[in-house]
Design a protein around this motif. Structure first.
Motif, PDB file in Angstrom:
ATOM      1  N   GLU A  63      33.998  38.448  40.531  1.00 19.20           N
ATOM      2  CA  GLU A  63      33.220  39.439  41.287  1.00 19.20           C
ATOM      3  C   GLU A  63      33.619  39.443  42.762  1.00 19.20           C
ATOM      4  OE1 GLU A  63      29.251  39.399  38.445  1.00 19.20           O
ATOM      5  OE2 GLU A  63      29.255  38.188  40.265  1.00 19.20           O
ATOM      6  N   LYS A  64      33.792  38.260  43.324  1.00 18.31           N
ATOM      7  CA  LYS A  64      34.161  38.136  44.737  1.00 18.31           C
ATOM      8  C   LYS A  64      35.538  38.740  45.017  1.00 18.31           C
ATOM      9  CE  LYS A  64      35.132  34.600  48.220  1.00 18.31           C
ATOM     10  NZ  LYS A  64      35.193  33.159  48.471  1.00 18.31           N
ATOM     11  N   HIS A  65      36.465  38.583  44.086  1.00 18.87           N
ATOM     12  CA  HIS A  65      37.854  39.038  44.270  1.00 18.87           C
ATOM     13  C   HIS A  65      38.140  40.344  43.524  1.00 18.87           C
ATOM     14  CE1 HIS A  65      39.424  35.411  46.302  1.00 18.87           C
ATOM     15  NE2 HIS A  65      38.460  34.802  45.634  1.00 18.87           N
ATOM     16  N   GLU A  68      40.686  42.726  45.077  1.00 15.00           N
ATOM     17  CA  GLU A  68      42.005  42.092  45.051  1.00 15.00           C
ATOM     18  C   GLU A  68      42.611  42.167  43.651  1.00 15.00           C
ATOM     19  OE1 GLU A  68      43.999  37.721  46.028  1.00 15.00           O
ATOM     20  OE2 GLU A  68      41.856  38.030  46.359  1.00 15.00           O
ATOM     21  N   ILE A  69      41.798  41.935  42.633  1.00 19.02           N
ATOM     22  CA  ILE A  69      42.257  42.008  41.244  1.00 19.02           C
ATOM     23  C   ILE A  69      42.681  43.437  40.915  1.00 19.02           C
ATOM     24  CG2 ILE A  69      41.550  41.810  38.822  1.00 19.02           C
ATOM     25  CD1 ILE A  69      39.674  39.483  39.807  1.00 19.02           C
ATOM     26  N   LEU A  70      41.834  44.423  41.280  1.00 21.13           N
ATOM     27  CA  LEU A  70      42.186  45.830  41.029  1.00 21.13           C
ATOM     28  C   LEU A  70      43.503  46.201  41.690  1.00 21.13           C
ATOM     29  CD1 LEU A  70      38.855  47.830  41.521  1.00 21.13           C
ATOM     30  CD2 LEU A  70      39.986  47.228  39.386  1.00 21.13           C
ATOM     31  N   ASN A  71      43.663  45.843  42.957  1.00 24.90           N
ATOM     32  CA  ASN A  71      44.892  46.174  43.685  1.00 24.90           C
ATOM     33  C   ASN A  71      46.106  45.501  43.062  1.00 24.90           C
ATOM     34  OD1 ASN A  71      43.491  47.792  45.507  1.00 24.90           O
ATOM     35  ND2 ASN A  71      43.190  46.129  46.956  1.00 24.90           N
ATOM     36  N   ALA A  72      45.963  44.241  42.672  1.00 18.79           N
ATOM     37  CA  ALA A  72      47.070  43.520  42.048  1.00 18.79           C
ATOM     38  C   ALA A  72      47.425  44.124  40.695  1.00 18.79           C
ATOM     39  CB  ALA A  72      46.710  42.041  41.890  1.00 18.79           C
TER      40      ALA A  72
END
Length: 79
Positions: A63-65, A68-72
């Motif tokens: 949840e916090k990242h 970042e996960i979506l962009n990666a």
């Protein structure tokens, strides 16, 4: 290929390059591994060996990242 998205403590979050198209993230730890769906909502898809406490910690990290996960994901898979 399994590019690392980020690490936090003893957890490594990564993708497998040749896997299903539904957005998800894998996490490995010395105790085991898990997989979380990212869309349509964040939820546990698979767990092998992680405790409930570890899964709760991983969920908070996903949840916090999230951004970042979506962009990666989009950078790696191009969609």
């Amino acid at each position: 290929m399994a590019p690392t998205v980020f690490r936090d403590g003893s957890f490594r979050f990564f993708f497998f390059s040749r896997e299903e198209p539904r957005m998800h993230i894998h996490v490995s730890h010395t105790d085991g591994e898990a997989k979380y769906w990212i869309e349509p909502k964040i939820e546990l898809a698979m767990n092998q060996g992680l405790t409930q406490k570890q899964l709760n910690e991983v969920l908070l990290l996903v949840e916090k990242h999230y951004e970042e996960i979506l962009n990666a994901w989009h950078k790696h898979f191009g969609n």
